[in-house]
Scaffold this motif. Structure first.
Motif, PDB file in Angstrom:
ATOM      1  N   ILE A  60      27.127   4.093   9.217  1.00  0.00           N
ATOM      2  CA  ILE A  60      25.817   4.707   8.959  1.00  0.00           C
ATOM      3  C   ILE A  60      24.808   3.608   8.630  1.00  0.00           C
ATOM      4  CG2 ILE A  60      24.502   6.201   7.387  1.00  0.00           C
ATOM      5  CD1 ILE A  60      26.265   7.959   8.944  1.00  0.00           C
ATOM      6  N   GLU A  61      25.241   2.651   7.812  1.00  0.00           N
ATOM      7  CA  GLU A  61      24.310   1.607   7.404  1.00  0.00           C
ATOM      8  C   GLU A  61      23.867   0.742   8.589  1.00  0.00           C
ATOM      9  OE1 GLU A  61      25.676  -1.014   4.292  1.00  0.00           O
ATOM     10  OE2 GLU A  61      23.816  -2.171   4.405  1.00  0.00           O
ATOM     11  N   THR A  62      24.821   0.331   9.431  1.00  0.00           N
ATOM     12  CA  THR A  62      24.424  -0.553  10.538  1.00  0.00           C
ATOM     13  C   THR A  62      23.597   0.194  11.591  1.00  0.00           C
ATOM     14  OG1 THR A  62      26.532  -0.282  11.719  1.00  0.00           O
ATOM     15  CG2 THR A  62      26.357  -2.177  10.221  1.00  0.00           C
ATOM     16  N   VAL A  63      23.858   1.474  11.767  1.00  0.00           N
ATOM     17  CA  VAL A  63      23.042   2.202  12.757  1.00  0.00           C
ATOM     18  C   VAL A  63      21.622   2.420  12.209  1.00  0.00           C
ATOM     19  CG1 VAL A  63      23.604   4.638  12.201  1.00  0.00           C
ATOM     20  CG2 VAL A  63      23.049   3.999  14.535  1.00  0.00           C
ATOM     21  N   PHE A  78      25.735  -3.911  14.483  1.00  0.00           N
ATOM     22  CA  PHE A  78      25.939  -2.490  14.791  1.00  0.00           C
ATOM     23  C   PHE A  78      26.979  -2.331  15.910  1.00  0.00           C
ATOM     24  CE2 PHE A  78      24.327   1.018  17.661  1.00  0.00           C
ATOM     25  CZ  PHE A  78      25.023   2.029  17.022  1.00  0.00           C
ATOM     26  N   ALA A  79      26.902  -3.191  16.932  1.00  0.00           N
ATOM     27  CA  ALA A  79      27.845  -3.093  18.053  1.00  0.00           C
ATOM     28  C   ALA A  79      29.280  -3.350  17.585  1.00  0.00           C
ATOM     29  CB  ALA A  79      27.464  -4.085  19.153  1.00  0.00           C
ATOM     30  N   GLU A  80      29.443  -4.315  16.679  1.00  0.00           N
ATOM     31  CA  GLU A  80      30.791  -4.695  16.264  1.00  0.00           C
ATOM     32  C   GLU A  80      31.327  -3.834  15.120  1.00  0.00           C
ATOM     33  OE1 GLU A  80      30.265  -9.338  17.634  1.00  0.00           O
ATOM     34  OE2 GLU A  80      30.357  -8.877  15.501  1.00  0.00           O
ATOM     35  N   LYS A  81      30.399  -3.332  14.300  1.00  0.00           N
ATOM     36  CA  LYS A  81      30.823  -2.593  13.112  1.00  0.00           C
ATOM     37  C   LYS A  81      29.935  -1.363  12.930  1.00  0.00           C
ATOM     38  CE  LYS A  81      30.371  -4.593   9.258  1.00  0.00           C
ATOM     39  NZ  LYS A  81      30.126  -5.473   8.178  1.00  0.00           N
ATOM     40  N   GLY A 119      28.259  11.074  12.422  1.00  0.00           N
ATOM     41  CA  GLY A 119      29.419  11.428  11.613  1.00  0.00           C
ATOM     42  C   GLY A 119      29.567  12.914  11.338  1.00  0.00           C
ATOM     43  N   GLY A 120      28.953  13.754  12.161  1.00  0.00           N
ATOM     44  CA  GLY A 120      29.062  15.201  11.957  1.00  0.00           C
ATOM     45  C   GLY A 120      30.052  15.826  12.925  1.00  0.00           C
ATOM     46  N   ALA A 154      32.492   3.729   5.741  1.00  0.00           N
ATOM     47  CA  ALA A 154      33.092   4.505   6.835  1.00  0.00           C
ATOM     48  C   ALA A 154      32.599   4.019   8.194  1.00  0.00           C
ATOM     49  CB  ALA A 154      32.755   5.972   6.650  1.00  0.00           C
ATOM     50  N   THR A 155      33.551   3.715   9.063  1.00  0.00           N
ATOM     51  CA  THR A 155      33.202   3.338  10.428  1.00  0.00           C
ATOM     52  C   THR A 155      32.897   4.604  11.216  1.00  0.00           C
ATOM     53  OG1 THR A 155      34.683   1.470  10.271  1.00  0.00           O
ATOM     54  CG2 THR A 155      34.061   2.160  12.483  1.00  0.00           C
TER      55      THR A 155
END
Ligand code: ZN
Ligand code: ZN
Length: 345
Positions: A171-174, A165-168, A23-24, A2-3
């Motif tokens: 939750i995982e990248t953040v 993180f900037a491009e995609k 995502g809340g 999920a983006t």
């Protein structure tokens, strides 16, 4: 995967108390007495209590002394400022990006405060360099982050993780970006800081070192805040709290420690007063500390204590009970700024 979407500014249909950090749902109205994570209030207060500006620090002595530093010291000085600027400029942006994708308004607010301080850190490097050296050398120092091979190799993974993180944003990248943020705040700056404290203990460049001690104090609070937010976000997303992710974090720490040690040998090799083995031990000690803050175990048990004894006077005293070294010596700087002249505004 999920983006994460950028959060609306105001969303009155949603509750004030956020339902998740990322995502809340949240209205965008921030009530510090009604937080999903009440201890975030203290995180912000601690960061806010550290306000300072670069122009307050008197560089008069440093201006005179810089010319008397050895050639090796001058070179290291410019390289290390180059490194610090390479890290603190993007750190302003990453803090803002995390704020952009956070749902919880208290996290946005904490990140805004961190971003503001990072922006002052970055400004302070330009302020120091413009005080002590020519425009050519200032420019060269700021070019290092995109020209010096050793520095670029050292920063390669930070660049990848931050840009991913900037491009995609997910939750995982953040979460990964926050791991690197704690590495920056708690480990990557520290061989650089050590260089300036070593000068200060030989009564050299005390203005610059005073400023570095303010930055150091800020970074420690940022590292604490971001690791707390990281842990809370991971608890809200238990599907990411896997053995594989934990192993990924340990791997980043091992790699970062290696890179920091290579860097310290490259930049501090000729500097009198710094023992490179002690420096390596200090980096491992910092890694242990940051891992504990993230809720993980130490990976260098032989460095539970700081092996760089002399530096303890400068860096191990930044807490609520003790004053730091520079404050203790009764403020070696005087405020030169006349920015209090509100009549001129
Ligand atoms: Zn900073
Ligand atoms: Zn910071």
């Amino acid at each position: 995967m999920a983006t994460l979407t950028r959060v609306k500014v105001l969303n009155p249909a949603q509750p004030n108390k956020s339902t998740a950090i990322f995502g809340g749902e949240a209205s965008g109205i921030l009530n510090w007495n009604d937080l999903a994570h009440p201890h975030f209030y203290t995180l912000r207060q601690k960061i806010r209590s550290l306000f300072w500006t670069a122009n307050e620090v008197d560089m008069t002595q440093d201006v005179k002394q810089f010319a008397d530093l050895s050639k090796a010291e001058q070179e290291a000085f410019l390289k290390i400022i180059g490194l610090l600027a390479t890290l603190d400029g993007p750190q302003t942006v990453v803090a803002m990006k995390i704020a952009d994708f956070a749902t919880d308004p208290s996290v946005k607010s904490i990140m805004a405060t961190i971003a503001d301080q990072e922006s002052e850190h970055n400004h302070s490097y330009a302020y120091v360099l413009s005080s002590v050296t020519t425009l050519d050398k200032q420019m060269a120092s700021f070019e290092m982050g995109r020209t010096d091979e050793v520095l670029m190799k050292r920063n390669a993974r930070i660049v990848d993780i931050y840009n991913e993180f900037a491009e995609k944003p997910t939750i995982e990248t953040v979460l990964k970006a926050m791991v690197y943020t704690t590495l920056l705040e708690g480990l990557f700056f520290y061989s650089g800081f050590a260089f300036f404290y070593n000068l200060a203990r030989h009564q050299k460049m005390v203005g610059t070192s005073t400023m570095i001690s303010y930055i150091n104090r800020d970074e420690l609070q940022h590292g604490k805040a971001i690791s707390d937010i990281f842990r809370a976000a991971l608890a809200e997303n238990p599907e990411y709290n896997t053995e594989a992710f934990t192993e990924w974090i340990y791997d980043q720490f091992r790699h970062s420690v290696e890179q920091e040690i290579i860097w310290s040998r490259y930049v501090l090799g000729e500097i009198e007063g710094i023992d490179l083995d002690e420096m390596a031990g200090y980096v491992k000690y910092r890694a242990n500390k940051m891992l504990r803050m993230l809720g993980l175990s130490e990976i260098y048990p032989e460095f539970a204590e700081n092996p760089m004894k002399w530096i303890r006077a400068y860096v191990d005293n930044f807490d609520d009970t003790k004053t730091d070294f520079f404050e203790q010596t009764s403020r070696q700087y005087v405020k030169t700024s006349d920015l209090n002249g509100f009549d001129d505004l």
